[in-house]
Scaffold this active site. Structure first.
Site, PDB file in Angstrom:
ATOM      1  CD  GLU A 154       7.659  -0.286   7.999  1.00 44.00           C
ATOM      2  OE1 GLU A 154       6.674  -1.475   7.752  1.00 44.00           O
ATOM      3  OE2 GLU A 154       8.229   0.825   7.782  1.00 44.00           O
ATOM      4  CG  ASP A 196      -0.259  -0.081   2.290  1.00 42.06           C
ATOM      5  OD1 ASP A 196       0.939  -0.214   2.634  1.00 42.06           O
ATOM      6  OD2 ASP A 196      -1.045   0.113   3.328  1.00 42.06           O
ATOM      7  CB  SER A 197       4.520   1.559   0.253  1.00 42.53           C
ATOM      8  OG  SER A 197       4.487   0.581  -1.056  1.00 42.53           O
TER       9      SER A 197
HETATM   10  O1  KIV Z   1       3.833  -1.215   1.893  1.00 43.46           O
HETATM   11  C1  KIV Z   1       5.049  -1.840   1.731  1.00 43.46           C
HETATM   12  O2  KIV Z   1       5.090  -1.313   0.827  1.00 43.46           O
HETATM   13  C2  KIV Z   1       5.114  -1.982   2.702  1.00 43.46           C
HETATM   14  C3  KIV Z   1       6.500  -2.567   3.406  1.00 43.46           C
HETATM   15  C4  KIV Z   1       7.066  -1.053   3.795  1.00 43.46           C
HETATM   16  C5  KIV Z   1       6.694  -3.870   3.593  1.00 43.46           C
HETATM   17  O3  KIV Z   1       4.273  -3.058   3.475  1.00 43.46           O
END
Ligand code: KIV
Length: 271
Positions: A189, A51-52
């Site tokens: 994380e 979701d990044s």
């Molecule tokens: O959304 C994302 O990219 C993540 C990673 C940072 C693990 O959850």
């Protein structure tokens, strides 16, 4: 050690074997067909449609605004490109917190409409019922503990989590619980190295770290960050493997100036 680089398809079973044999797991995000194809062909074991995407693709400040439809759009494009990696998709904020039935419906939509192999969701004991229901439906779940960006307004900052004993003990209990209810892996994380090491050695499932030190079973980074596409984001845990920002900027400037000087297209570049 790298006994699994010739594996034609990375499955949950393969990841389990990699942990047992001390073979480190590589994981990277992708959100579109072209990048996913390059990343998969380069041999990454797990591709996360994170979701990044809300930050790096859509330009939002947090991961909260991205919708289920948008995640499915990104995930479908990634799945079309990937032949080897396990594709895991984040359940976005607001699609699993209300109740476990809604969580299951969201996970089913992701699996059915994108063709992905697993989902990831943030949280420990509060997410237990939802995770159980999703796993019971046959959908593999990756947990996510420590810094959980969907809770940014509760934390107030993106600083290192679980530095005090209370939070560290809760994280250990949550990790055990996630293993007991059947998660196939957990992302940890931004937590102290020593705590991540403890969890990874205590549990049988693979622990993937981001800012959690080297003594876990694998590592994940956001592809845009490790490729140097964002000069403004420089946490200590990030290693940049490319300065794509400068490379792209240089190429675009040259292209623009070639158009303006009339050197592009030349005689060989026209019909
Ligand atoms: O959304 C994302 O990219 C993540 C990673 C940072 C693990 O959850």
């Amino acid at each position: 050690m790298n006994n699994y680089s010739n594996t034609s398809r990375v499955t949950i079973k393969v990841l389990e074997q990699m942990k047992n044999e001390g073979d480190k797991i590589s994981m990277l995000t992708a959100y579109d067909f072209s990048f996913a194809k390059i990343i998969d062909e380069a041999g990454i074991d797990i591709i996360l449609v994170g979701d990044s995407a809300s930050n790096v693709m859509a330009g939002h400040e947090t991961t909260l605004p991205i919708t289920l439809d948008q995640m499915i759009y990104h995930a479908s494009a990634v799945v079309r490109a990937v032949k080897r990696a396990l594709v895991v998709v984040d359940l976005p904020f607001g699609t699993y917190q209300a109740d476990s039935k809604e969580a299951l419906k969201s996970a089913i939509r992701i699996m059915k409409e994108s063709g992905a192999h697993a989902v990831k969701l943030e949280g420990g004991h509060l997410a237990k019922e939802s995770i159980e229901r999703i796993i019971q439906a046959g959908i593999p779940v990756m947990g996510h503990l420590g810094l959980t960006p969907q809770s940014i307004y509760k934390f107030g900052t993106y600083t290192v989590r679980a530095k005090d004993d209370d939070e560290a003990n809760t994280l250990i209990d949550d990790s055990k619980m996630l293993e007991n209810i059947g998660c196939f892996s957990i992302v940890l994380e931004k937590i102290p190295n020593i705590l991540a090491k403890k969890v990874a050695s205590m549990l049988k499932l693979p622990i993937i770290g981001i800012g959690a030190g080297s003594e876990v079973d694998g590592q994940v980074l956001v592809s845009h960050d490790m490729l140097g596409m964002n000069k403004d984001f420089s946490p200590r845990f990030l290693r940049r493997y490319l300065d794509l920002d400068s490379l792209v900027s240089k190429a675009v400037k040259k292209y623009s100036s070639d158009i303006k000087t009339g050197s592009f297209p030349n005689k060989e570049e026209q019909y």
